[in-house]
Design a protein around this motif. Structure first.
Motif, PDB file in Angstrom:
ATOM      1  N   LYS A   1       0.813  -1.217   0.000  1.00  0.00           N
ATOM      2  CA  LYS A   1       0.000   0.000   0.000  1.00  0.00           C
ATOM      3  C   LYS A   1       0.848   1.269   0.000  1.00  0.00           C
ATOM      4  O   LYS A   1       0.302   2.382  -0.039  1.00  0.00           O
ATOM      5  CB  LYS A   1      -0.942   0.014   1.212  1.00  0.00           C
ATOM      6  N   GLY A   2       2.174   1.117   0.069  1.00  0.00           N
ATOM      7  CA  GLY A   2       3.036   2.282   0.093  1.00  0.00           C
ATOM      8  C   GLY A   2       3.198   2.857   1.490  1.00  0.00           C
ATOM      9  O   GLY A   2       2.632   2.353   2.466  1.00  0.00           O
ATOM     10  N   LEU A   3       3.947   3.933   1.583  1.00  0.00           N
ATOM     11  CA  LEU A   3       4.228   4.562   2.881  1.00  0.00           C
ATOM     12  C   LEU A   3       3.331   5.755   3.160  1.00  0.00           C
ATOM     13  O   LEU A   3       3.313   6.272   4.271  1.00  0.00           O
ATOM     14  CB  LEU A   3       5.700   5.011   2.922  1.00  0.00           C
ATOM     15  N   ASP A   4       2.595   6.219   2.149  1.00  0.00           N
ATOM     16  CA  ASP A   4       1.757   7.405   2.304  1.00  0.00           C
ATOM     17  C   ASP A   4       0.291   7.057   2.502  1.00  0.00           C
ATOM     18  O   ASP A   4      -0.585   7.853   2.235  1.00  0.00           O
ATOM     19  CB  ASP A   4       1.905   8.315   1.075  1.00  0.00           C
ATOM     20  N   ASN A   5       0.026   5.837   2.938  1.00  0.00           N
ATOM     21  CA  ASN A   5      -1.347   5.393   3.156  1.00  0.00           C
ATOM     22  C   ASN A   5      -1.485   4.866   4.580  1.00  0.00           C
ATOM     23  O   ASN A   5      -1.644   3.672   4.803  1.00  0.00           O
ATOM     24  CB  ASN A   5      -1.717   4.305   2.142  1.00  0.00           C
ATOM     25  N   PRO A   6      -1.404   5.779   5.570  1.00  0.00           N
ATOM     26  CA  PRO A   6      -1.438   5.328   6.968  1.00  0.00           C
ATOM     27  C   PRO A   6      -2.768   4.690   7.342  1.00  0.00           C
ATOM     28  O   PRO A   6      -3.827   5.141   6.919  1.00  0.00           O
ATOM     29  CB  PRO A   6      -1.202   6.623   7.762  1.00  0.00           C
ATOM     30  N   ASP A   7      -2.692   3.646   8.107  1.00  0.00           N
ATOM     31  CA  ASP A   7      -3.867   2.928   8.577  1.00  0.00           C
ATOM     32  C   ASP A   7      -3.745   2.815  10.092  1.00  0.00           C
ATOM     33  O   ASP A   7      -2.799   2.237  10.602  1.00  0.00           O
ATOM     34  CB  ASP A   7      -3.927   1.543   7.930  1.00  0.00           C
ATOM     35  N   TYR A   8      -4.753   3.359  10.795  1.00  0.00           N
ATOM     36  CA  TYR A   8      -4.657   3.402  12.243  1.00  0.00           C
ATOM     37  C   TYR A   8      -4.619   2.007  12.854  1.00  0.00           C
ATOM     38  O   TYR A   8      -3.986   1.774  13.868  1.00  0.00           O
ATOM     39  CB  TYR A   8      -5.836   4.193  12.820  1.00  0.00           C
ATOM     40  N   SER A   9      -5.307   1.081  12.233  1.00  0.00           N
ATOM     41  CA  SER A   9      -5.365  -0.271  12.787  1.00  0.00           C
ATOM     42  C   SER A   9      -4.269  -1.180  12.242  1.00  0.00           C
ATOM     43  O   SER A   9      -4.148  -2.324  12.682  1.00  0.00           O
ATOM     44  CB  SER A   9      -6.734  -0.897  12.503  1.00  0.00           C
ATOM     45  N   MET A  10      -3.481  -0.715  11.289  1.00  0.00           N
ATOM     46  CA  MET A  10      -2.408  -1.522  10.716  1.00  0.00           C
ATOM     47  C   MET A  10      -1.169  -0.641  10.528  1.00  0.00           C
ATOM     48  O   MET A  10      -1.045   0.070   9.537  1.00  0.00           O
ATOM     49  CB  MET A  10      -2.839  -2.123   9.377  1.00  0.00           C
ATOM     50  N   PRO A  11      -0.252  -0.654  11.492  1.00  0.00           N
ATOM     51  CA  PRO A  11       0.933   0.201  11.420  1.00  0.00           C
ATOM     52  C   PRO A  11       1.754  -0.050  10.159  1.00  0.00           C
ATOM     53  O   PRO A  11       1.913  -1.193   9.724  1.00  0.00           O
ATOM     54  CB  PRO A  11       1.724  -0.195  12.681  1.00  0.00           C
ATOM     55  N   VAL A  12       2.256   1.028   9.589  1.00  0.00           N
ATOM     56  CA  VAL A  12       3.134   0.910   8.432  1.00  0.00           C
ATOM     57  C   VAL A  12       4.539   0.556   8.929  1.00  0.00           C
ATOM     58  O   VAL A  12       5.087   1.248   9.781  1.00  0.00           O
ATOM     59  CB  VAL A  12       3.178   2.229   7.637  1.00  0.00           C
ATOM     60  N   PRO A  13       5.132  -0.528   8.437  1.00  0.00           N
ATOM     61  CA  PRO A  13       6.453  -0.915   8.924  1.00  0.00           C
ATOM     62  C   PRO A  13       7.540   0.076   8.521  1.00  0.00           C
ATOM     63  O   PRO A  13       7.426   0.767   7.504  1.00  0.00           O
ATOM     64  CB  PRO A  13       6.690  -2.290   8.273  1.00  0.00           C
ATOM     65  N   ILE A  14       8.571   0.140   9.332  1.00  0.00           N
ATOM     66  CA  ILE A  14       9.734   0.961   9.017  1.00  0.00           C
ATOM     67  C   ILE A  14      10.494   0.281   7.880  1.00  0.00           C
ATOM     68  O   ILE A  14      10.749  -0.922   7.932  1.00  0.00           O
ATOM     69  CB  ILE A  14      10.647   1.097  10.252  1.00  0.00           C
TER      70      ILE A  14
END
Length: 287
Positions: free
Chosen positions: A72-85
């Motif tokens: 989903k890329g890094l610019d699609n934050p999801d509150y229930s699914m953290p974006v990995p580093i």
């Protein structure tokens, strides 16, 4: 002999490219959270309510860091699914949890991986029995995310926090949680304070297109009856009579029959009130 129980399984290899061979190289429990790593990623696994043998232990896995950019890329934050580093990790090994992050050793030295996402913080704090600190993170979450956070809390075995702390829960989610976890007193308070408004809102929930089963209103009243809250069910049934919705009157007649099975006189009196209200509606419509 030690007793072993299979709690469940999760897929931590989902980000490995097809045809690429990999395996876990590090596993470590820290404050009741399982951390693990592959040659190029680090993950955490939150457990459910392991003390309650009557329920399934729900597991949730999150990727903390990886050398692969998320789909989903890094610019699609999801509150229930953290974006990995996204980091270049070379055979990371989990060492310890420190100051809100994970310390790992790699072939090129030590790395600190922050776990600042609210879901990760709430999960680690609850696992460490730091409920009051977790409560602050829960209360600070945006109302639009409360349904998703409730799902996470329930899987951690904490429906009490979901019901008491998440003020932005949708009405459907709140009612469902109260019934699922037998919080009939909270549900009774809700309907005592907002009965007439709520009845109109829920009268079509679950009814279906063509005589489709029972409405949420009927089921909630039936739930109150099953918990001995006959007066509450009668009160809600009477409130529904002030509505001009025909389906609610049909629900009221069904409830009167159920109440009559529990108390013949109450059922009879309630049915007479329903018939009188229907007569009044008929008179008004013919004038």
């Amino acid at each position: 002999r030690p007793k072993f129980t299979l709690l469940g399984s999760v897929n931590v290899m989902k980000q490995i490219k097809c045809g690429e061979h990999s395996s876990l190289i590090s596993l470590k429990f820290i404050h009741n959270v399982l951390y693990c790593s592959t040659p190029s990623s680090v993950h955490c696994i939150f457990l459910g309510d392991v003390k309650n043998e009557a329920t399934v232990c729900e597991l949730d896995e999150f990727t903390i860091a990886s050398n692969t950019v998320p789909v989903k890329g890094l610019d699609n934050p999801d509150y229930s699914m953290p974006v990995p580093i996204v980091a270049s990790l070379s055979r990371p090994h989990v060492l310890s949890y420190h100051s809100g992050g994970l310390l790992v050793s790699t072939s090129s030295g030590l790395r600190f991986l922050p776990m600042s996402h609210p879901i990760l913080r709430i999960g680690t704090l609850l696992a460490a029995n730091l409920t009051e600190k977790a409560r602050k993170w829960i209360s600070a979450s945006p109302n639009s995310e409360h349904d998703a956070i409730a799902h996470f809390l329930i899987r951690r075995g904490r429906p009490d926090l979901a019901i008491n702390e998440l003020k932005g829960l949708s009405m459907e989610a709140y009612i469902d949680l109260c019934i699922q976890y037998d919080r009939f007193e909270d549900l009774e308070t809700l309907f005592n304070d907002n009965g007439s408004t709520l009845i109109h809102e829920i009268c079509d929930w679950g009814r279906g297109d063509i005589n489709g089963g029972y409405s949420a209103f009927f089921c909630i009243c039936a739930y109150f009856l099953s918990r001995g809250k006959i007066e509450c069910a009668k009160r809600l049934t009477r409130v529904s009579l002030s509505s001009d919705i025909d389906e609610l009157r049909v629900d009221a007649m069904k409830l009167a029959a159920v109440i009559g099975a529990l108390d013949k006189n109450d059922g009879k009196n309630l049915l007479e009130e329903i018939m009188d209200s229907m007569d009044e509606v008929s008179l008004v419509s013919t004038r």
